[in-house]
Design a protein around this motif. Structure first.
Motif, mmCIF file in Angstrom:
data_model
loop_
_atom_site.group_PDB
_atom_site.id
_atom_site.type_symbol
_atom_site.label_atom_id
_atom_site.label_comp_id
_atom_site.label_asym_id
_atom_site.label_seq_id
_atom_site.Cartn_x
_atom_site.Cartn_y
_atom_site.Cartn_z
ATOM 1 N N GLU A 1 -52.942 -10.375 -30.031
ATOM 2 C CA GLU A 1 -52.194 -11.152 -29.028
ATOM 3 C C GLU A 1 -50.985 -11.834 -29.658
ATOM 4 O OE1 GLU A 1 -52.666 -10.784 -25.741
ATOM 5 O OE2 GLU A 1 -54.134 -9.326 -26.468
ATOM 6 N N GLU A 2 -51.135 -12.335 -30.876
ATOM 7 C CA GLU A 2 -50.000 -12.929 -31.592
ATOM 8 C C GLU A 2 -48.923 -11.874 -31.845
ATOM 9 O OE1 GLU A 2 -51.379 -14.763 -35.201
ATOM 10 O OE2 GLU A 2 -52.801 -16.036 -34.124
ATOM 11 N N GLY A 3 -49.349 -10.680 -32.214
ATOM 12 C CA GLY A 3 -48.406 -9.584 -32.456
ATOM 13 C C GLY A 3 -47.656 -9.184 -31.196
ATOM 14 N N ILE A 4 -48.359 -9.122 -30.088
ATOM 15 C CA ILE A 4 -47.721 -8.777 -28.810
ATOM 16 C C ILE A 4 -46.698 -9.848 -28.427
ATOM 17 C CG2 ILE A 4 -48.160 -8.505 -26.328
ATOM 18 C CD1 ILE A 4 -50.861 -7.170 -27.159
ATOM 19 N N ALA A 5 -47.056 -11.117 -28.615
ATOM 20 C CA ALA A 5 -46.126 -12.210 -28.311
ATOM 21 C C ALA A 5 -44.913 -12.167 -29.238
ATOM 22 C CB ALA A 5 -46.844 -13.560 -28.418
ATOM 23 N N ALA A 6 -45.144 -11.880 -30.513
ATOM 24 C CA ALA A 6 -44.026 -11.788 -31.464
ATOM 25 C C ALA A 6 -43.107 -10.623 -31.099
ATOM 26 C CB ALA A 6 -44.557 -11.634 -32.889
ATOM 27 N N ALA A 7 -43.682 -9.525 -30.667
ATOM 28 C CA ALA A 7 -42.871 -8.374 -30.258
ATOM 29 C C ALA A 7 -42.019 -8.727 -29.036
ATOM 30 C CB ALA A 7 -43.765 -7.167 -29.968
ATOM 31 N N ALA A 8 -42.581 -9.480 -28.114
ATOM 32 C CA ALA A 8 -41.822 -9.912 -26.931
ATOM 33 C C ALA A 8 -40.673 -10.829 -27.330
ATOM 34 C CB ALA A 8 -42.747 -10.602 -25.924
ATOM 35 N N ALA A 9 -40.912 -11.741 -28.263
ATOM 36 C CA ALA A 9 -39.850 -12.638 -28.728
ATOM 37 C C ALA A 9 -38.761 -11.850 -29.449
ATOM 38 C CB ALA A 9 -40.430 -13.715 -29.650
ATOM 39 N N LEU A 10 -39.146 -10.885 -30.265
ATOM 40 C CA LEU A 10 -38.173 -10.045 -30.959
ATOM 41 C C LEU A 10 -37.355 -9.239 -29.958
ATOM 42 C CD1 LEU A 10 -36.960 -8.918 -33.569
ATOM 43 C CD2 LEU A 10 -38.860 -7.277 -33.634
ATOM 44 N N THR A 11 -38.010 -8.705 -28.942
ATOM 45 C CA THR A 11 -37.309 -7.947 -27.903
ATOM 46 C C THR A 11 -36.244 -8.817 -27.241
ATOM 47 O OG1 THR A 11 -39.217 -6.539 -27.497
ATOM 48 C CG2 THR A 11 -37.593 -6.701 -25.722
ATOM 49 N N ALA A 12 -36.602 -10.023 -26.877
ATOM 50 C CA ALA A 12 -35.653 -10.926 -26.219
ATOM 51 C C ALA A 12 -34.462 -11.234 -27.128
ATOM 52 C CB ALA A 12 -36.356 -12.217 -25.808
ATOM 53 N N ALA A 13 -34.720 -11.463 -28.411
ATOM 54 C CA ALA A 13 -33.630 -11.767 -29.345
ATOM 55 C C ALA A 13 -32.702 -10.568 -29.520
ATOM 56 C CB ALA A 13 -34.205 -12.189 -30.699
ATOM 57 N N VAL A 14 -33.254 -9.384 -29.669
ATOM 58 C CA VAL A 14 -32.412 -8.187 -29.854
ATOM 59 C C VAL A 14 -31.627 -7.894 -28.581
ATOM 60 C CG1 VAL A 14 -32.432 -5.705 -30.338
ATOM 61 C CG2 VAL A 14 -33.844 -7.251 -31.699
ATOM 62 N N GLN A 15 -32.217 -8.114 -27.431
ATOM 63 C CA GLN A 15 -31.476 -7.929 -26.176
ATOM 64 C C GLN A 15 -30.319 -8.912 -26.082
ATOM 65 O OE1 GLN A 15 -34.655 -8.188 -23.279
ATOM 66 N NE2 GLN A 15 -35.044 -5.983 -23.374
ATOM 67 N N ARG A 16 -30.509 -10.144 -26.539
ATOM 68 C CA ARG A 16 -29.403 -11.111 -26.546
ATOM 69 C C ARG A 16 -28.308 -10.669 -27.512
ATOM 70 N NH1 ARG A 16 -33.684 -14.676 -26.833
ATOM 71 N NH2 ARG A 16 -33.109 -15.339 -28.930
ATOM 72 N N MET A 17 -28.695 -10.121 -28.654
ATOM 73 C CA MET A 17 -27.705 -9.596 -29.609
ATOM 74 C C MET A 17 -26.908 -8.464 -28.964
ATOM 75 S SD MET A 17 -30.150 -9.467 -32.989
ATOM 76 C CE MET A 17 -28.979 -8.561 -34.001
ATOM 77 N N HIS A 18 -27.600 -7.566 -28.291
ATOM 78 C CA HIS A 18 -26.956 -6.434 -27.625
ATOM 79 C C HIS A 18 -25.968 -6.937 -26.568
ATOM 80 C CE1 HIS A 18 -27.193 -2.730 -24.939
ATOM 81 N NE2 HIS A 18 -26.650 -2.299 -26.062
ATOM 82 N N ASN A 19 -26.393 -7.919 -25.795
ATOM 83 C CA ASN A 19 -25.509 -8.489 -24.770
ATOM 84 C C ASN A 19 -24.300 -9.179 -25.400
ATOM 85 O OD1 ASN A 19 -27.193 -7.601 -22.734
ATOM 86 N ND2 ASN A 19 -28.266 -9.542 -22.542
ATOM 87 N N ALA A 20 -24.503 -9.859 -26.527
ATOM 88 C CA ALA A 20 -23.404 -10.583 -27.173
ATOM 89 C C ALA A 20 -22.338 -9.638 -27.709
ATOM 90 C CB ALA A 20 -23.944 -11.463 -28.303
ATOM 91 N N VAL A 21 -22.740 -8.494 -28.235
ATOM 92 C CA VAL A 21 -21.764 -7.568 -28.811
ATOM 93 C C VAL A 21 -21.093 -6.705 -27.735
ATOM 94 C CG1 VAL A 21 -23.243 -5.569 -29.336
ATOM 95 C CG2 VAL A 21 -21.377 -6.136 -30.873
ATOM 96 N N SER A 22 -21.652 -6.702 -26.548
ATOM 97 C CA SER A 22 -21.145 -5.852 -25.464
ATOM 98 C C SER A 22 -19.639 -5.989 -25.205
ATOM 99 C CB SER A 22 -21.931 -6.123 -24.184
ATOM 100 O OG SER A 22 -21.421 -5.376 -23.115
ATOM 101 N N PRO A 23 -19.073 -7.195 -25.141
ATOM 102 C CA PRO A 23 -17.651 -7.297 -24.846
ATOM 103 C C PRO A 23 -16.735 -7.115 -26.064
ATOM 104 C CG PRO A 23 -18.574 -9.493 -24.964
ATOM 105 C CD PRO A 23 -19.722 -8.516 -25.128
#
Length: 131
Positions: free
Chosen positions: A90-112
């Motif tokens: 469960e800790e691993g699943i939560a950590a994966a979700a947090a990592l996903t959110a951070a990488v998606q924010r990185m992707h959005n930031a570099v978009s423009p």
């Protein structure tokens, strides 16, 4: 080729290792913000499915546990070790979700972002060019 779940994870790890090696320095095909955008999009997809992989990697243990087929070295406590596995999963699943959110924010930031090639010798015919 060994077509088993562990082999697929090994293949994925080998791909990430190859990326880590190839991306250590910039150069043709790996120097513009669009290159990061593409990589982060793919990485976002990868980490987005990591939680499912973490969860499903414990399926054989769960199956053996439900069948009463788990033995712990040194006559250890099966219930305790299985509970420890589930908590860590469960800790691993939560950590994966947090990592996903951070990488998606990185992707959005570099978009423009673009790469200003103004004044680069290989593009000197262009007055202004952004890749």
């Amino acid at each position: 080729m060994n077509d088993t779940p562990p082999q697929h994870l090994t293949d994925a790890a080998d791909g990430i290792r190859a990326f880590n090696h190839a991306s250590q320095s910039t150069g043709p095909g790996w120097e513009a913000p669009t290159d990061s955008y593409t990589a982060l999009g793919t990485l976002s997809y990868l980490v987005g499915i990591l939680g499912q992989a973490v969860e499903q990697s414990t399926a054989p243990v769960r199956h053996a546990y439900e069948q009463g087929r788990i033995r712990i070295d040194g006559n250890g406590n099966t219930e305790a070790k299985f509970g420890e596995l589930l908590a860590a999963r469960e800790e691993g699943i939560a950590a994966a979700a947090a990592l996903t959110a951070a990488v998606q924010r990185m992707h959005n930031a570099v978009s423009p972002m673009g790469y200003d090639t103004t004044g680069l010798p290989e593009l000197e015919d262009d007055e202004e060019h952004v890749v």
